[in-house]
Enzyme design. Sequence first.
Site, PDB file in Angstrom:
ATOM      1  N   CYS A  61      -7.900   6.113   4.872  1.00 54.23           N
ATOM      2  CA  CYS A  61      -6.649   5.928   4.147  1.00 54.23           C
ATOM      3  C   CYS A  61      -5.888   7.250   4.003  1.00 54.23           C
ATOM      4  O   CYS A  61      -6.447   8.237   3.512  1.00 54.23           O
ATOM      5  CB  CYS A  61      -6.955   5.349   2.766  1.00 54.23           C
ATOM      6  SG  CYS A  61      -5.546   5.318   1.651  1.00 54.23           S
ATOM      7  N   TRP A  94     -12.139  -2.804  -1.339  1.00 54.24           N
ATOM      8  CA  TRP A  94     -12.874  -1.812  -0.571  1.00 54.24           C
ATOM      9  C   TRP A  94     -14.342  -1.904  -0.960  1.00 54.24           C
ATOM     10  O   TRP A  94     -14.670  -2.192  -2.130  1.00 54.24           O
ATOM     11  CB  TRP A  94     -12.375  -0.402  -0.886  1.00 54.24           C
ATOM     12  CG  TRP A  94     -11.010  -0.078  -0.375  1.00 54.24           C
ATOM     13  CD1 TRP A  94      -9.826  -0.290  -1.026  1.00 54.24           C
ATOM     14  CD2 TRP A  94     -10.685   0.518   0.885  1.00 54.24           C
ATOM     15  NE1 TRP A  94      -8.774   0.149  -0.244  1.00 54.24           N
ATOM     16  CE2 TRP A  94      -9.272   0.648   0.938  1.00 54.24           C
ATOM     17  CE3 TRP A  94     -11.435   0.963   1.973  1.00 54.24           C
ATOM     18  CZ2 TRP A  94      -8.601   1.207   2.025  1.00 54.24           C
ATOM     19  CZ3 TRP A  94     -10.774   1.525   3.061  1.00 54.24           C
ATOM     20  CH2 TRP A  94      -9.379   1.632   3.082  1.00 54.24           C
ATOM     21  N   THR A 128      -7.037  -0.378  -4.773  1.00 54.21           N
ATOM     22  CA  THR A 128      -6.601   0.713  -3.917  1.00 54.21           C
ATOM     23  C   THR A 128      -7.460   1.969  -4.058  1.00 54.21           C
ATOM     24  O   THR A 128      -8.098   2.204  -5.086  1.00 54.21           O
ATOM     25  CB  THR A 128      -5.134   1.084  -4.221  1.00 54.21           C
ATOM     26  OG1 THR A 128      -5.046   1.601  -5.555  1.00 54.21           O
ATOM     27  CG2 THR A 128      -4.218  -0.132  -4.091  1.00 54.21           C
ATOM     28  N   VAL A 129      -7.450   2.756  -2.990  1.00 58.99           N
ATOM     29  CA  VAL A 129      -7.996   4.109  -3.012  1.00 58.99           C
ATOM     30  C   VAL A 129      -6.838   5.065  -2.746  1.00 58.99           C
ATOM     31  O   VAL A 129      -5.864   4.675  -2.093  1.00 58.99           O
ATOM     32  CB  VAL A 129      -9.100   4.302  -1.948  1.00 58.99           C
ATOM     33  CG1 VAL A 129     -10.336   3.520  -2.301  1.00 58.99           C
ATOM     34  CG2 VAL A 129      -8.619   3.933  -0.543  1.00 58.99           C
ATOM     35  N   GLU A 144      -3.267   6.173  -9.547  1.00 54.53           N
ATOM     36  CA  GLU A 144      -1.923   6.698  -9.309  1.00 54.53           C
ATOM     37  C   GLU A 144      -2.017   7.913  -8.399  1.00 54.53           C
ATOM     38  O   GLU A 144      -2.125   9.064  -8.847  1.00 54.53           O
ATOM     39  CB  GLU A 144      -1.257   7.023 -10.638  1.00 54.53           C
ATOM     40  CG  GLU A 144       0.130   7.657 -10.548  1.00 54.53           C
ATOM     41  CD  GLU A 144       1.074   6.966  -9.592  1.00 54.53           C
ATOM     42  OE1 GLU A 144       0.999   7.257  -8.382  1.00 54.53           O
ATOM     43  OE2 GLU A 144       1.895   6.152 -10.054  1.00 54.53           O
ATOM     44  N   TYR A 192       4.773   2.496   7.384  1.00 55.38           N
ATOM     45  CA  TYR A 192       4.374   1.157   6.941  1.00 55.38           C
ATOM     46  C   TYR A 192       5.563   0.200   6.940  1.00 55.38           C
ATOM     47  O   TYR A 192       5.413  -0.988   7.238  1.00 55.38           O
ATOM     48  CB  TYR A 192       3.753   1.222   5.539  1.00 55.38           C
ATOM     49  CG  TYR A 192       2.360   1.795   5.521  1.00 55.38           C
ATOM     50  CD1 TYR A 192       1.245   0.967   5.583  1.00 55.38           C
ATOM     51  CD2 TYR A 192       2.149   3.170   5.450  1.00 55.38           C
ATOM     52  CE1 TYR A 192      -0.040   1.485   5.574  1.00 55.38           C
ATOM     53  CE2 TYR A 192       0.875   3.700   5.447  1.00 55.38           C
ATOM     54  CZ  TYR A 192      -0.216   2.849   5.503  1.00 55.38           C
ATOM     55  OH  TYR A 192      -1.496   3.386   5.506  1.00 55.38           O
TER      56      TYR A 192
END
Length: 350
Positions: A61, A94, A128-129, A144, A192
């Site tokens: 990522c 994940w 998320t990571v 964040e 993206y």
Amino acid sequence: MSTESTHSAHDTPGTYVTTGEEFVRDTRYIDNRITRDGVGPAGETFKVEPGRYRLIVARACPWANRAIIVRRLLGLESVLSMGLCGPTHDSDSWTFDLDPDGLDPVLKIPRLKDAYLTRYPDYPRGITVPAIVDIPTGAVVTNEFRQMTLDFSTEWVDHHRDGAPDLYPEHLRGEIDEVIDVVFKDVNNGVYRCGFAGSQDAYETAYDRLFTRLDQLSDRLREQRYLVGDTITEADVRLFTTLVRFDPVYHGHFKCNRSKLSEMPVLWAYARDLFQTPGFGDTVDFTQIKQHYYIVHEDINPTKIVPKGPDLSGWRTAHHREELGGRPFGDGTPPPPPIDGEVVPAGQGA
């Protein structure tokens, strides 16, 4: 960044493209901060304490790669441990595929989602990571990513290594903030917006915006070694993690194909300069990067075939950017080699 796992228990692919629509990133994150005095937003208290927190990342990522680089440049390894998720995930979470028995060795959980649900049982958004988890409670503190690395520079300063560079110097923060804002909108997120575009118009608009900005950044870097000032700053970290993924992923998979990075002379030399700087290239796992994008984005690449190329040998070639002057670490020093357990496996880098 957000949440196909290699585990059969997690085999529901995510959906990334909405037909007929442009891609709009959900930027609502858990915005608590870990600060020197422990005072955070909304009365939450998270104080910098060595050993209390665990940084959860995935080498694949780009947003997590920023945190890996900054943590290493500043020498925070001994006070902020790091857990590595595998390169693929499903629509749910994940997962810790790389660890024995599929469990993070510190948090003892198989999915990062477990730490989110410990904090918020009904957490409604993507897992998320990077994310920072409070080890005693097992609850996520923040994901964040935009503020996280800035806080590593400013709030964790008491625990920086001797010789740590100043990645966010106070007298340059206004300019750094301006640069990272446009880099995020047009480049970091811009690729993206190309790759996840649901219409031709949305794609072409994003494509034009991306390459216009890359041309402007190329002009900016033609006569100066780094984006802001004469040393590496947060701005360089943020641009680097997109550039290093450009030819392996974004050029083909995301249709950002006006030109390869290796065909943009200034940006290619700039990216190689950073790649060859300790703390940058030694955090990059090209194998995991390609596995992530080409396997996880099944609605873009339904065969899940991972390409063999491109040839990565060029990353180690001479860049000659030192002729522009500049001092990579300012008055500081390069970081030592990666610690045991955090070395990119042989054959997966460049």
